[in-house]
Design a protein around this motif. Structure first.
Motif, PDB file in Angstrom:
ATOM      1  N   ARG A  41      11.086   2.280   0.794  1.00 38.63           N
ATOM      2  CA  ARG A  41       9.785   2.552   0.153  1.00 38.63           C
ATOM      3  C   ARG A  41       9.774   3.964  -0.413  1.00 38.63           C
ATOM      4  NH1 ARG A  41       4.864   0.848   3.976  1.00 38.63           N
ATOM      5  NH2 ARG A  41       3.710   1.327   2.087  1.00 38.63           N
ATOM      6  N   GLU A  51       4.200   3.226  15.631  1.00 40.84           N
ATOM      7  CA  GLU A  51       3.058   2.438  15.145  1.00 40.84           C
ATOM      8  C   GLU A  51       3.470   1.351  14.159  1.00 40.84           C
ATOM      9  OE1 GLU A  51       3.301   5.757  14.731  1.00 40.84           O
ATOM     10  OE2 GLU A  51       1.974   6.510  16.316  1.00 40.84           O
ATOM     11  N   PHE A  52       4.755   1.345  13.795  1.00 40.87           N
ATOM     12  CA  PHE A  52       5.205   0.377  12.787  1.00 40.87           C
ATOM     13  C   PHE A  52       6.139  -0.652  13.413  1.00 40.87           C
ATOM     14  CE2 PHE A  52       3.871   4.066  10.459  1.00 40.87           C
ATOM     15  CZ  PHE A  52       3.278   3.553   9.322  1.00 40.87           C
ATOM     16  N   ARG A  91       8.370  14.941  16.292  1.00 41.35           N
ATOM     17  CA  ARG A  91       9.614  14.169  16.246  1.00 41.35           C
ATOM     18  C   ARG A  91       9.609  13.210  15.060  1.00 41.35           C
ATOM     19  NH1 ARG A  91      11.937  11.918  21.902  1.00 41.35           N
ATOM     20  NH2 ARG A  91      12.424  13.906  22.859  1.00 41.35           N
ATOM     21  N   ASP A  92       8.456  12.576  14.856  1.00 46.24           N
ATOM     22  CA  ASP A  92       8.354  11.650  13.714  1.00 46.24           C
ATOM     23  C   ASP A  92       8.573  12.405  12.406  1.00 46.24           C
ATOM     24  OD1 ASP A  92       7.805   9.724  15.498  1.00 46.24           O
ATOM     25  OD2 ASP A  92       5.792   9.236  14.777  1.00 46.24           O
ATOM     26  N   SER A  95      -1.669   5.248  10.334  1.00 47.09           N
ATOM     27  CA  SER A  95      -1.094   4.944  11.654  1.00 47.09           C
ATOM     28  C   SER A  95      -1.300   6.118  12.611  1.00 47.09           C
ATOM     29  CB  SER A  95       0.388   4.615  11.522  1.00 47.09           C
ATOM     30  OG  SER A  95       1.133   5.786  11.290  1.00 47.09           O
ATOM     31  N   HIS A  96      -1.210   7.328  12.086  1.00 49.47           N
ATOM     32  CA  HIS A  96      -1.439   8.504  12.934  1.00 49.47           C
ATOM     33  C   HIS A  96      -2.869   8.518  13.468  1.00 49.47           C
ATOM     34  CE1 HIS A  96       1.999  11.091  11.038  1.00 49.47           C
ATOM     35  NE2 HIS A  96       2.443  10.149  11.831  1.00 49.47           N
ATOM     36  N   LYS A 136       3.387  14.465  16.702  1.00 49.88           N
ATOM     37  CA  LYS A 136       4.284  13.695  15.838  1.00 49.88           C
ATOM     38  C   LYS A 136       5.417  14.546  15.269  1.00 49.88           C
ATOM     39  CE  LYS A 136       1.926   9.877  16.179  1.00 49.88           C
ATOM     40  NZ  LYS A 136       2.481   8.705  16.869  1.00 49.88           N
ATOM     41  N   LEU A 153       9.330   4.915  14.295  1.00 54.24           N
ATOM     42  CA  LEU A 153       7.895   5.231  14.300  1.00 54.24           C
ATOM     43  C   LEU A 153       7.169   4.158  15.114  1.00 54.24           C
ATOM     44  CD1 LEU A 153       7.212   6.480  10.666  1.00 54.24           C
ATOM     45  CD2 LEU A 153       8.125   7.689  12.635  1.00 54.24           C
ATOM     46  N   ASP A 156      -0.085   4.699   4.552  1.00 55.54           N
ATOM     47  CA  ASP A 156       0.206   3.875   5.738  1.00 55.54           C
ATOM     48  C   ASP A 156       0.516   4.742   6.950  1.00 55.54           C
ATOM     49  OD1 ASP A 156      -0.174   1.601   4.350  1.00 55.54           O
ATOM     50  OD2 ASP A 156       1.939   1.023   4.198  1.00 55.54           O
ATOM     51  N   ILE A 157       1.358   5.750   6.718  1.00 48.13           N
ATOM     52  CA  ILE A 157       1.745   6.623   7.836  1.00 48.13           C
ATOM     53  C   ILE A 157       0.531   7.416   8.323  1.00 48.13           C
ATOM     54  CG2 ILE A 157       3.240   8.529   8.553  1.00 48.13           C
ATOM     55  CD1 ILE A 157       5.294   7.533   6.487  1.00 48.13           C
ATOM     56  N   SER A 171      -3.491   5.900  15.995  1.00 47.61           N
ATOM     57  CA  SER A 171      -2.822   6.124  17.276  1.00 47.61           C
ATOM     58  C   SER A 171      -3.643   7.047  18.175  1.00 47.61           C
ATOM     59  CB  SER A 171      -1.428   6.709  17.054  1.00 47.61           C
ATOM     60  OG  SER A 171      -1.535   8.047  16.610  1.00 47.61           O
ATOM     61  N   LEU A 216      11.440  11.705   9.768  1.00 49.47           N
ATOM     62  CA  LEU A 216      11.105  11.396   8.369  1.00 49.47           C
ATOM     63  C   LEU A 216      11.830  12.357   7.429  1.00 49.47           C
ATOM     64  CD1 LEU A 216       7.261  10.656   8.613  1.00 49.47           C
ATOM     65  CD2 LEU A 216       9.069   9.015   8.104  1.00 49.47           C
ATOM     66  N   MET A 219       0.841  -1.202   0.000  1.00 53.09           N
ATOM     67  CA  MET A 219       0.000   0.000   0.000  1.00 53.09           C
ATOM     68  C   MET A 219       0.881   1.259   0.000  1.00 53.09           C
ATOM     69  SD  MET A 219      -3.222   0.725   2.493  1.00 53.09           S
ATOM     70  CE  MET A 219      -3.787  -0.953   2.551  1.00 53.09           C
ATOM     71  N   ASN A 220       0.342   2.353  -0.355  1.00 48.25           N
ATOM     72  CA  ASN A 220       1.075   3.604  -0.433  1.00 48.25           C
ATOM     73  C   ASN A 220       1.674   3.992   0.923  1.00 48.25           C
ATOM     74  OD1 ASN A 220       0.944   6.684  -0.049  1.00 48.25           O
ATOM     75  ND2 ASN A 220       1.120   6.353  -2.255  1.00 48.25           N
ATOM     76  N   LEU A 221       2.941   4.388   0.886  1.00 47.73           N
ATOM     77  CA  LEU A 221       3.663   4.716   2.118  1.00 47.73           C
ATOM     78  C   LEU A 221       3.002   5.861   2.875  1.00 47.73           C
ATOM     79  CD1 LEU A 221       6.165   4.515   3.956  1.00 47.73           C
ATOM     80  CD2 LEU A 221       7.391   5.928   2.318  1.00 47.73           C
TER      81      LEU A 221
END
Lengths: 414, 234
Positions: B121, B109-110, A309-310, A10-11, A307, B107, A6-7, A14, A314, A1-3
């Motif tokens: 990716r 959640e992963f 920090r995430d 997940s956000h 997020k 991350l 997905d992210i 969460s 990234l 699936m598209n990255l």
């Protein structure tokens, strides 16, 4: 699936509770949008249908839209002498040579037409007099241009063909004068002629006033009663496509000169009111979705803050600012999309519920169900509006996320 | 005054920094790094150390293209990065550099495998199956076999940092930049991370530049760069 997807997902997962709350905002917004829209559009369509069904699509009357120009003015348009106080010739009312004009109108594709002679008359029965509108019709043609045949509850429309003294009256008038099929009444025309006529049919349209005052007899009989042989003062038309009426009316007017009024022209003020009503409706339901958009803004803003920090990591590993923006816009789109789908189901539920509600409308003899419009266009509109609001709500936090400088965060974190 | 250039003349240079200066603007401008010239050779293990606030991390961010110098020049594999726009800087980081921070920054959640696969990716150089194979292999290489499907919260500090190293290696970088990679680890985990980074230089020919306070971690480095008040002093 598209990255990015997905992210984004997940956000949202969460922060399940907040996501759910903002999702509910969109669901309710879409559901109420649909419910209100369905009701308003339904009532509008119902109203127009009644308008279109009960009234002719086009009525050609024995009048002219503009006063006729005097021959002298036509002959000498630049003449130096003005002739004033010119009195037009006394004209016999009615549409001249209506048979030929009927044939002309019938040549228009999708148009049906019937001649009518309308006049006022007095019903006299058992010592009671009632003023009524008497319409002379040809049953075969009238069946093609009106719903009168469907409204007959006793007797038949054809009975005025077989019994030339037959008359069809509304249920309201029959009840008022204690009349029934087979009874004979005296009908006095405005010209003074009196004729005993037999009740051969009863109709019920649901419109109380119409059912109490409208009557139908054969055109020939009414022409005789009103001393107007071979005259019709109105041509009523029905179109296969009612919404072509305005254009066809203009064409008819050009063809036969007599004034042709479409149902849209006749009801222009009411139709304008409907436009205003629609603007108000969409403003209100749009406001509901706007409130829902604030919920989305809130949840995505929170995610961006949490997020940070995430985002920094990234970006440090090579994600572009537009990647980050896309992630948060997708979050908005996910909420908007799921909210739209669930909201559509909610809307369908509300619409079904509303459709079961019966109300007694003043002027109607029967209770009616709330009119609900089920068109797919309003579903598309609600979804588009919700999605646009959701993406717009996500845009500001997404932009903020895209602007995060990883060094600022890393420097503060380590 | 120009700072001293930390060089290893025998190596072919991957990264060349010439008189890098970074000043934070403001009412009172703060100089983080001043006139720092560094040359990193292929397969070199270089330690940057110095007291707190000496500009170690700031220099590392400049070398890692996370920050732009106020003046000076930075060449990565011979290309002047000063001409790169933000997108190209990001793409260069993605394809050529790897980062390991004091905090793992995985991350949450992963899974470990997903985290390692993520840079692959984004780069899209390999197909999905090849990405997963490579991510699994990297985790196995770093002693994390069997932990692929665990989330960061299910791993120890040392394991998380190894996942972060695996992620840094995902796109086969020419240079790994590590900022206090053992700062949050116990002694045993620190030694493990140290060995892994050392092995990288030997086995993969990957250069490593690490900022650390940890003297044990600095042992065995090819070179030490000492920073005081933003200047390279040795």
């Amino acid at each position: 699936m598209n990255l990015h997807f997905d992210i984004a997902l997940s956000h949202l997962l969460s922060r399940r509770r907040q996501t759910l709350v903002s999702l509910m905002g969109v669901v309710l917004g879409v559901a109420f949008f649909l419910a209100v829209s369905a009701l308003m559009r339904g009532s509008e369509i119902d109203f127009i249908e009644r308008l279109v069904d009960t009234a002719p699509h086009i009525t050609v009357s024995d009048e002219f839209r503009h006063a006729r120009v005097q021959p002298a003015t036509v002959a000498y348009p630049d003449g130096a002498v003005r002739v004033s106080n010119v009195k037009p010739l006394t004209d016999r009312r009615g549409i001249r040579q209506y048979r030929q004009r009927l044939a002309m109108i019938e040549s228009i594709p999708g148009a049906r037409v019937a001649p009518v002679l309308v006049g006022q008359a007095i019903f006299s029965f058992a010592g009671r007099d009632e003023a009524v509108t008497l319409s002379g019709i040809e049953p075969e043609r009238m069946r093609d241009v009106s719903t009168i045949d469907e409204d007959i509850v006793a007797g038949s429309l054809d009975a005025i063909d077989t019994d030339r003294n037959g008359i069809i009256i509304g249920v309201g008038l029959a009840e008022k004068l204690s009349l029934d099929i087979g009874d004979t009444v005296s009908v006095v025309a405005a010209e003074g002629n009196v004729r005993a006529m037999n009740i051969v049919g009863l109709f019920r349209t649901g419109n109380v006033n119409y059912d109490e005052t409208q009557t139908f007899a054969h055109l020939k009989r009414v022409q005789a009663l009103m001393n107007r042989p071979n005259v019709a003062n109105s041509l009523v038309m029905r179109m296969d496509d009612a919404y072509r009426a305005r254009d066809v009316a203009a064409r008819v007017e050009r063809m036969i000169q007599y004034k042709a009024v479409s149902w849209q022209e006749a009801s222009e003020d009411i139709l304008n009111t409907l436009v205003v009503r629609n603007v108000i409706m969409y403003s209100v339901v749009g406001a509901i979705l706007l409130v829902a958009a604030f919920g989305i803004y809130n949840v995505i803003s929170t995610v961006v803050m949490e997020k940070t920090r995430d985002i920094a990591i990234l970006k440090s590993i090579g994600f572009h600012a537009r990647d980050i923006r896309r992630i948060f816009l997708i979050e908005g789109a996910i909420i908007g999309l799921i909210g739209s789908v669930l909201g559509a189901f909610g809307g369908v539920g509300l619409m079904a519920l509303m459709q079961r509600i019966e109300v007694q409308v003043p002027g109607e003899s029967e209770p009616v169900n709330l009119p609900v419009y089920w068109g797919m266009d309003q579903f598309a509109m609600a979804a588009a509006f919700a999605l646009a609001a959701a993406i717009f709500a996500a845009y500001l936090p997404a932009r903020k996320g895209g602007r995060v400088e990883p060094v600022d965060i890393l420097r503060g974190a380590v | 005054m120009a700072g001293r250039e930390a060089t290893n003349p025998g190596d072919s240079a991957i990264l060349v920094a010439e008189r890098l200066t970074r000043v934070l603007p403001g009412e009172v401008p703060v100089t983080l790094v001043q006139d720092a010239s560094v040359r990193i050779g292929r397969g070199e293990f270089v330690i940057i150390r110095g007291p707190s606030g000496s500009g170690k991390s700031s220099l590392l961010y400049l070398l890692g293209l996370l920050d732009r110098p106020t003046s000076g020049r930075l060449l990565l594999e011979g290309e002047d990065t000063g001409t790169f726009d933000e997108d190209r800087l990001a793409t260069t980081r993605l394809a050529k550099l790897g980062f390991v921070f004091q905090f793992h920054f995985l991350l949450a959640e992963f899974t470990a495998l997903d985290n390692v696969q993520m840079p692959m990716r984004r780069l899209g150089r390999l197909d999905e199956a090849a990405q997963r194979d490579r991510a699994a292999q990297l985790l196995r290489d770093l002693g994390l076999a069997g932990h692929e499907h665990k989330r960061p919260s299910q791993l120890s500090g040392g394991q998380r940092q190894r996942v972060a190293i695996a992620r840094a290696l995902a796109n086969d970088p020419v240079l790994i930049l590590a900022d206090e990679p053992t700062g949050a680890l116990d002694t045993k985990s620190s030694a493990n991370v140290h060995d892994i980074l050392h092995d990288l230089t030997r086995e993969r020919g990957c250069s490593v530049v690490a900022v650390t306070h940890d003297m044990a971690f600095a042992q065995g480095a090819d070179r030490l760069i000492e920073l005081v008040d933003g200047r390279i002093v040795s």
